[in-house]
Design an enzyme around this catalytic site. Structure first.
Site, mmCIF file in Angstrom:
data_model
loop_
_atom_site.group_PDB
_atom_site.id
_atom_site.type_symbol
_atom_site.label_atom_id
_atom_site.label_comp_id
_atom_site.label_asym_id
_atom_site.label_seq_id
_atom_site.Cartn_x
_atom_site.Cartn_y
_atom_site.Cartn_z
ATOM 1 N N LYS A 77 39.859 49.977 14.924
ATOM 2 C CA LYS A 77 40.650 48.983 15.644
ATOM 3 C C LYS A 77 42.112 49.413 15.606
ATOM 4 O O LYS A 77 42.589 49.902 14.577
ATOM 5 C CB LYS A 77 40.467 47.624 14.971
ATOM 6 C CG LYS A 77 41.174 46.471 15.650
ATOM 7 C CD LYS A 77 40.871 45.158 14.920
ATOM 8 C CE LYS A 77 41.487 43.962 15.627
ATOM 9 N NZ LYS A 77 41.163 42.688 14.919
ATOM 10 N N SER A 152 38.761 39.456 18.094
ATOM 11 C CA SER A 152 39.747 40.364 18.630
ATOM 12 C C SER A 152 39.356 41.839 18.535
ATOM 13 O O SER A 152 39.877 42.656 19.283
ATOM 14 C CB SER A 152 41.081 40.158 17.907
ATOM 15 O OG SER A 152 40.967 40.521 16.536
ATOM 16 N N SER A 176 36.922 37.767 13.991
ATOM 17 C CA SER A 176 37.235 38.897 14.872
ATOM 18 C C SER A 176 36.360 40.135 14.688
ATOM 19 O O SER A 176 36.457 41.065 15.479
ATOM 20 C CB SER A 176 38.703 39.304 14.712
ATOM 21 O OG SER A 176 39.532 38.406 15.408
#
Lengths: 476, 98
Positions: A77, A152, A176
């Site tokens: 990420k 996310s 997330s």
């Protein structure tokens, strides 16, 4: 054709160890897959082809001991720092930022032989449930490109679901990792708060943020957790608890295990197809010898507003550091320092980040601090106590990961409150500091994946991994 | 409990948060933040008499490392990321303060 466990990290590592494949070939295969799929799915913001291939060749030449992820490509990420490479956290504020240091998880992955292949799309500073809040997004769901991948950490979920990399890391603050894992049909694990070092993770809400893996199998998630977990002198919240060997916990045996289901909480509203897959999953666990019973988690019904009060308060403080002075974006042509701060922050942050900074600033401001922030922290205590009581009677808590399967991109974009409700079942675990995993448990009629969430006692990832693995074996 | 009727002065909050909002953003956030705070009223209905707040879900006390000086990042490397800096003086540069 999204994925199969034939492409698992473990299978890849073993093929490299047996000489059937070089690390370079494995890395090139991942790069080829990214080249083929990413123009449509947009999982990646940055791909480090040369850096990755060089490292793979170095691994192929090395004769030293092999790490547990020797030659395995992994995606990160884009809120996890890799020294010298652009790390944006999905924000214009950090569009060209090159951190001068590696996150602890990156050091550990590379020491274990993993090859970081690139950085994935995420909602700006992890604030979102669809990747639509990314300054460079969104990503698309591999099962239906018109659907959101979740967020996310959406890009990481897509990279694994589309077979681009067998492993990825995300971060989970209110869901997330688990929510995009459910939407994309992969395994996603949020460890216990303090299990994994946050050094080098760009902060959103520091009492909740935790790094964890995405994988195509529970065993790969356990293998990855084995590599990244443990104390770290650079993070005072990374607990001094030596982790067990998680992979060794996957015995396949859950006879007598007690599973609690918070029926009252589920009545808050779950899509009928998601609920049907959930009930089938409970039946499967019973067939495996588990004992399913009903429990109460009464305060989790307000976990979403508690989360948004606590997380935004912390975010408003954490994001004060973005002021155009030391790194990142600076607004041009300001007449003085104050104007430079104000314009930098207005131009550098996107709408959802500003909304959350505003909410957090408000709930921390004089006159509202006790009514909102302290009150939310008190209810957070009640949410934790509910779990403590439940875990006196059961070993894991089972819920659907999300109230619905993946929603269409754009559907909730202009309605932040509705978007927040995508987190209904995922915010309680981080508020209570508990580990939780999402494991695929079936499909809707529209061929969208559904996730089963298992929450465990603090420091007991081993049990939720064991249950998720036993469940997963019934599906392959 | 105070503040049950969310009546949010967005301009004041924006000043506290050091955000220069456009008029459109101010109007949008006034509406959206009121909606979110109205939704958060469910939290205020809960009896929390005598309940201590949880600031952190960590297992206990923070873990301290030994207080030993170790090399930190090189100043030139750090200044390279700054929007404006003087490498020779070793300082960040900002617009005039007054």
């Amino acid at each position: 054709m999204p994925h199969s466990s034939a492409h698992s990290a473990r299978a890849l590592r073993d093929a490299i160890a047996n000489g059937q494949l070089t690390a370079e070939a494995a890395c090139q295969a991942a790069l080829d897959r990214i080249a083929a799929r990413d123009p449509e799915l947009h999982a990646f913001h940055t791909v480090f082809a040369e850096r990755a291939l060089e490292r793979a060749r170095a691994l192929d030449r090395s004769t030293g001991p092999r790490g547990p992820l020797h030659g395995v490509p992994i995606a990160l990420k884009d809120n996890i720092t890799v020294a010298g490479t652009v790390t944006t956290a999905g924000s214009k504020m950090l569009a060209t930022y090159r951190p001068p240091y590696d996150a602890t998880v990156v050091e550990r992955l590379e020491a274990a032989g993993a090859i970081v292949i690139g950085k994935t799309i995420c909602d700006e500073f992890s604030m979102g449930s669809s990747t639509e809040n990314c300054a460079f997004g969104p990503s698309r769901n591999p099962w239906n490109p018109d659907r959101a991948p979740g967020g996310s950490s959406g890009g990481s979920a897509v990279a694994v679901a589309a077979g681009m990399t067998p492993l990825a890391l995300g971060s989970d603050t209110g869901g997330s990792i688990r929510q995009p894992a459910a939407f994309c049909g992969v395994v996603g694990l949020k460890p216990t708060y303090g299990r994994v070092s946050r050094y080098g993770l760009i902060a959103y809400a520091s009492s909740l943020d935790q790094i964890g893996p995405f994988a195509t199998t529970v065993r790969d998630a356990a293998l990855c957790l084995d590599v990244i977990s443990g104390p770290d002198p650079k993070d005072s919240t990374a607990a001094a608890v030596e982790p067990p060997k998680f992979e060794a916990a996957l015995t396949g045996d859950i006879a007598g295990l007690r599973v609690g289901v918070p029926r009252g909480w589920l009545r808050e509203g779950v899509d009928t197809e998601v609920m049907a897959r959930f009930e089938e999953s409970l039946a499967t666990l019973e067939r495996l010898g588990a004992v399913v019973s009903e429990i109460e988690l009464p305060h989790s019904r307000v976990a979403v507003p508690v989360y948004y009060l606590v997380a935004t308060a912390e975010a408003s403080a954490n994001l004060a550091r973005f002021d155009g002075v030391r790194y990142g974006y600076r607004a041009p042509d300001a007449r003085d320092l104050g104007e430079m701060y104000d314009r930098t922050r207005d131009q550098g942050f996107g709408p959802e980040v500003k909304r959350r900074i505003m909410l957090g600033t408000y709930v921390l401001s004089a006159g509202y601090y006790d009514a909102y922030y302290v009150k939310a922290q008190q209810v957070r205590t009640l949410i934790r106590r509910d779990f403590d009581e439940a875990f006196a009677d059961v070993d894991v808590v089972a819920t659907p990961t999300t109230p619905t399967a993946a929603f269409p991109l754009g559907a909730l974009r202009d309605d932040p409150l509705k978007m927040y409700l995508a987190d209904t079942f995922t915010v309680s675990a981080p508020l209570a500091g508990l580990p939780a995993i999402s494991v695929p448990c079936g499909w809707t009629d529209d061929r969208l994946p559904v996730g089963l969430q298992l929450t465990g006692r603090a420091w007991d990832e081993a049990t939720i991994l064991r249950v998720a693995d036993a469940f997963e074996r019934t599906r392959h | 409990m105070a503040a049950t009727r969310p009546d949010i002065d967005v301009s004041r909050v924006a000043a506290l948060a050091r955000l220069e909002l456009t008029p459109e953003e101010t109007a949008l956030f006034t509406r959206q933040l009121s909606e979110i705070l109205a939704y958060a009223e469910a939290v205020q209905q809960i009896d929390t008499t005598g309940v201590p707040p949880t600031a952190h879900a960590g297992a206990g006390e923070p873990i301290w490392r030994d207080d030993v000086v170790v090399p930190s990042l090189d100043r030139a490397v750090v200044l390279k990321e700054a929007p404006e800096a003087s490498l020779s003086a070793g300082l960040f540069k900002v617009p005039k303060v007054l």
